[in-house]
Motif scaffolding. Sequence first.
Motif, PDB file in Angstrom:
ATOM      1  N   PHE A 206       9.662  12.177  14.171  1.00 22.31           N
ATOM      2  CA  PHE A 206       9.290  11.889  12.796  1.00 22.31           C
ATOM      3  C   PHE A 206       8.296  10.725  12.757  1.00 22.31           C
ATOM      4  N   ILE A 207       7.248  10.893  11.967  1.00 24.94           N
ATOM      5  CA  ILE A 207       6.312   9.801  11.695  1.00 24.94           C
ATOM      6  C   ILE A 207       6.483   9.426  10.229  1.00 24.94           C
ATOM      7  N   ALA A 208       6.682   8.134   9.958  1.00 18.97           N
ATOM      8  CA  ALA A 208       6.968   7.663   8.604  1.00 18.97           C
ATOM      9  C   ALA A 208       5.696   7.252   7.864  1.00 18.97           C
ATOM     10  N   LEU A 209       5.699   7.504   6.581  1.00 21.59           N
ATOM     11  CA  LEU A 209       4.598   7.091   5.717  1.00 21.59           C
ATOM     12  C   LEU A 209       4.410   5.584   5.826  1.00 21.59           C
ATOM     13  N   GLY A 210       3.190   5.162   6.125  1.00 20.85           N
ATOM     14  CA  GLY A 210       2.900   3.745   6.290  1.00 20.85           C
ATOM     15  C   GLY A 210       2.773   3.323   7.737  1.00 20.85           C
ATOM     16  N   GLU A 211       3.287   4.143   8.667  1.00 23.24           N
ATOM     17  CA  GLU A 211       3.127   3.825  10.084  1.00 23.24           C
ATOM     18  C   GLU A 211       1.704   4.173  10.530  1.00 23.24           C
ATOM     19  N   THR A 212       1.262   3.513  11.605  1.00 22.79           N
ATOM     20  CA  THR A 212      -0.135   3.665  12.016  1.00 22.79           C
ATOM     21  C   THR A 212      -0.479   5.100  12.414  1.00 22.79           C
ATOM     22  N   GLU A 213       0.501   5.877  12.885  1.00 22.01           N
ATOM     23  CA  GLU A 213       0.226   7.247  13.311  1.00 22.01           C
ATOM     24  C   GLU A 213       0.232   8.244  12.150  1.00 22.01           C
ATOM     25  N   TYR A 214       0.650   7.804  10.977  1.00 23.69           N
ATOM     26  CA  TYR A 214       0.677   8.721   9.831  1.00 23.69           C
ATOM     27  C   TYR A 214      -0.761   9.021   9.406  1.00 23.69           C
ATOM     28  N   PRO A 215      -1.103  10.280   9.180  1.00 22.14           N
ATOM     29  CA  PRO A 215      -2.502  10.627   8.852  1.00 22.14           C
ATOM     30  C   PRO A 215      -2.970   9.937   7.570  1.00 22.14           C
TER      31      PRO A 215
ATOM     32  N   ILE B  62      -2.440  10.934  -0.741  1.00 25.27           N
ATOM     33  CA  ILE B  62      -2.083  11.817  -1.851  1.00 25.27           C
ATOM     34  C   ILE B  62      -0.825  11.301  -2.531  1.00 25.27           C
ATOM     35  N   ASP B  63      -0.636  11.674  -3.796  1.00 22.81           N
ATOM     36  CA  ASP B  63       0.452  11.092  -4.577  1.00 22.81           C
ATOM     37  C   ASP B  63       1.818  11.662  -4.226  1.00 22.81           C
ATOM     38  N   SER B  64       1.880  12.758  -3.486  1.00 24.28           N
ATOM     39  CA  SER B  64       3.163  13.348  -3.115  1.00 24.28           C
ATOM     40  C   SER B  64       3.300  13.441  -1.597  1.00 24.28           C
ATOM     41  N   ALA B  65       2.803  12.415  -0.910  1.00 24.42           N
ATOM     42  CA  ALA B  65       2.881  12.402   0.555  1.00 24.42           C
ATOM     43  C   ALA B  65       4.338  12.398   0.999  1.00 24.42           C
ATOM     44  N   PRO B  66       4.709  13.242   1.963  1.00 24.92           N
ATOM     45  CA  PRO B  66       6.090  13.240   2.442  1.00 24.92           C
ATOM     46  C   PRO B  66       6.419  11.927   3.138  1.00 24.92           C
ATOM     47  N   PRO B  67       7.560  11.331   2.831  1.00 30.03           N
ATOM     48  CA  PRO B  67       7.918  10.060   3.475  1.00 30.03           C
ATOM     49  C   PRO B  67       8.038  10.182   4.989  1.00 30.03           C
ATOM     50  N   LEU B  68       8.544  11.321   5.453  1.00 32.35           N
ATOM     51  CA  LEU B  68       8.668  11.568   6.881  1.00 32.35           C
ATOM     52  C   LEU B  68       8.015  12.899   7.220  1.00 32.35           C
ATOM     53  N   LEU B  69       7.183  12.891   8.233  1.00 32.70           N
ATOM     54  CA  LEU B  69       6.500  14.096   8.673  1.00 32.70           C
ATOM     55  C   LEU B  69       7.002  14.442  10.071  1.00 32.70           C
TER      56      LEU B  69
ATOM     57  N   GLU C 197      11.876  -5.312   4.493  1.00 32.49           N
ATOM     58  CA  GLU C 197      11.516  -4.898   5.848  1.00 32.49           C
ATOM     59  C   GLU C 197      11.097  -3.443   5.925  1.00 32.49           C
ATOM     60  N   ASP C 198      11.489  -2.619   4.943  1.00 32.26           N
ATOM     61  CA  ASP C 198      11.042  -1.231   4.927  1.00 32.26           C
ATOM     62  C   ASP C 198       9.586  -1.113   4.501  1.00 32.26           C
ATOM     63  N   GLY C 199       8.990  -2.209   4.006  1.00 33.70           N
ATOM     64  CA  GLY C 199       7.592  -2.162   3.598  1.00 33.70           C
ATOM     65  C   GLY C 199       7.399  -2.035   2.108  1.00 33.70           C
ATOM     66  N   PHE C 200       8.462  -2.226   1.333  1.00 39.62           N
ATOM     67  CA  PHE C 200       8.366  -2.110  -0.119  1.00 39.62           C
ATOM     68  C   PHE C 200       8.737  -3.432  -0.760  1.00 39.62           C
ATOM     69  N   GLU C 201       8.143  -3.717  -1.935  1.00 42.05           N
ATOM     70  CA  GLU C 201       8.445  -4.952  -2.626  1.00 42.05           C
ATOM     71  C   GLU C 201       9.885  -4.914  -3.130  1.00 42.05           C
ATOM     72  N   LEU C 202      10.552  -6.078  -3.074  1.00 48.21           N
ATOM     73  CA  LEU C 202      11.963  -6.138  -3.409  1.00 48.21           C
ATOM     74  C   LEU C 202      12.215  -7.229  -4.436  1.00 48.21           C
ATOM     75  N   GLN C 203      12.917  -6.901  -5.509  1.00 44.28           N
ATOM     76  CA  GLN C 203      13.353  -7.886  -6.473  1.00 44.28           C
ATOM     77  C   GLN C 203      14.706  -8.445  -6.051  1.00 44.28           C
ATOM     78  N   PRO C 204      15.019  -9.670  -6.435  1.00 43.01           N
ATOM     79  CA  PRO C 204      16.367 -10.185  -6.172  1.00 43.01           C
ATOM     80  C   PRO C 204      17.405  -9.329  -6.876  1.00 43.01           C
ATOM     81  N   PRO C 205      18.585  -9.105  -6.253  1.00 43.48           N
ATOM     82  CA  PRO C 205      19.600  -8.260  -6.874  1.00 43.48           C
ATOM     83  C   PRO C 205      19.957  -8.675  -8.278  1.00 43.48           C
ATOM     84  N   SER C 206      19.949  -9.996  -8.570  1.00 44.67           N
ATOM     85  CA  SER C 206      20.347 -10.448  -9.892  1.00 44.67           C
ATOM     86  C   SER C 206      19.394 -10.007 -10.977  1.00 44.67           C
TER      87      SER C 206
END
Length: 403
Positions: free
Chosen positions: A75-84, A90-97, A329-338
């Motif tokens: 599996f290659i994940a969206l955002g990794e260097t090997e992802y095309p 595209i707006d509906s890119a599969p998260p895992l290819l 760490e997954d590469g997405f912005e995170l708000q504090p839980p509160s």
Amino acid sequence: MALSDRQRLDWLRLIRSESIGPRSFRSLMNRFGGAAAALDALPGLARQAERDIRICPAGEAEREFEGLARLGGRFIALGETEYPVPLQAIDSAPPLLAVLGRAEVLQRPGVALVGSRNASAAGMKFTARLARELGEADFIVVSGLARGIDTAAHEASLETGTVAVLAGGLDEIYPPQNIPLARRILERGALVSEMPLGWVARARDFPRRNRLVSGLSLGTVVVEAARRSGSLITARFANEQGRLVFAVPGSPLDPRAEGGNHLIREGATLCAEAAHVIEALQPLRQRELALSPAPRLMREAPGEPAPEAMWDELDLPEIEPAPGYARHEDGFELQPPSSLPTTAPADSGRRVLDLLGPTPIALDDLVRASGLPAGEVGHVLVELELTGAIRRHPGGTLSRLAP
């Protein structure tokens, strides 16, 4: 970005969970900051919507990982260097290819060659010539491994490299007569799929596959297609994705030429030889940044709605995270839980629902009209879609469903 094995497993569990598609995956990741947190939140979202949502068990995801590894894939994940890069845009890119074969070919510029399964001898001959010359110009040929034009495109580009996009799992080659061809593709090319292992393609999976064929490519060439051909769906996706569309003209007496001739009348570039494609795509090939995704990973882009849904999964709208926080760490912005509300205020839900009608509207326009914070609107939309009150259209627009 590079995922750990644990994160990759969580990503697979999330995308394989019921009612989760590429857009709902993005929405949940942007809302909760990571796949593990999104998985933890799903039961609560389901209870709020009074729905049962099956969450993919860890053991099931692990078995899929192991099965793909036994095939020799990964599996290659969206955002990794090997992802095309073109697919990531595209707006509906599969998260895992899921990729089987030589993954490095996905870094080469691609051209999709698509057309009729019931192709003419002349159409097959022209496709083969086109594929060979595109390969010699260092383009990778992308197609769907179907009979007819797809088969001719793959066979003619075996030596230079070709990518076959499957509508089913990588262990479910369709049609069966192309299993030997699929094996030959792996020598210098790749098979890719977003579907689980063991998944047998259904009719509705082929349009879904078609968006990946066009998404992997800088341009799409339609060689032969009837007026209601699936190849025109691929051309429509290519147009919506901002890619170039080419069509090979044909006799007005041949029904297999009606689709291509129609595309030319609508503004597609006429293709009578490979040079027409190569010359048109050369500027894009030299400017990869033109296809780069938006600055924030997995950002939604507005567009025209499709006439009908192409996915069984429930696609939830994007939920904007609050600015100013570090990335998870997954590469997405995170708000504090509160700062994360567990439910949207009832008056906000009513206000957003009242602004929606049968005509699709872009998310940005809806946020502006509501006067509410983007994050609050996004949370409202999650609840409304889970309850079946609204419909999400490909391209990022939304409409209200009749009660």
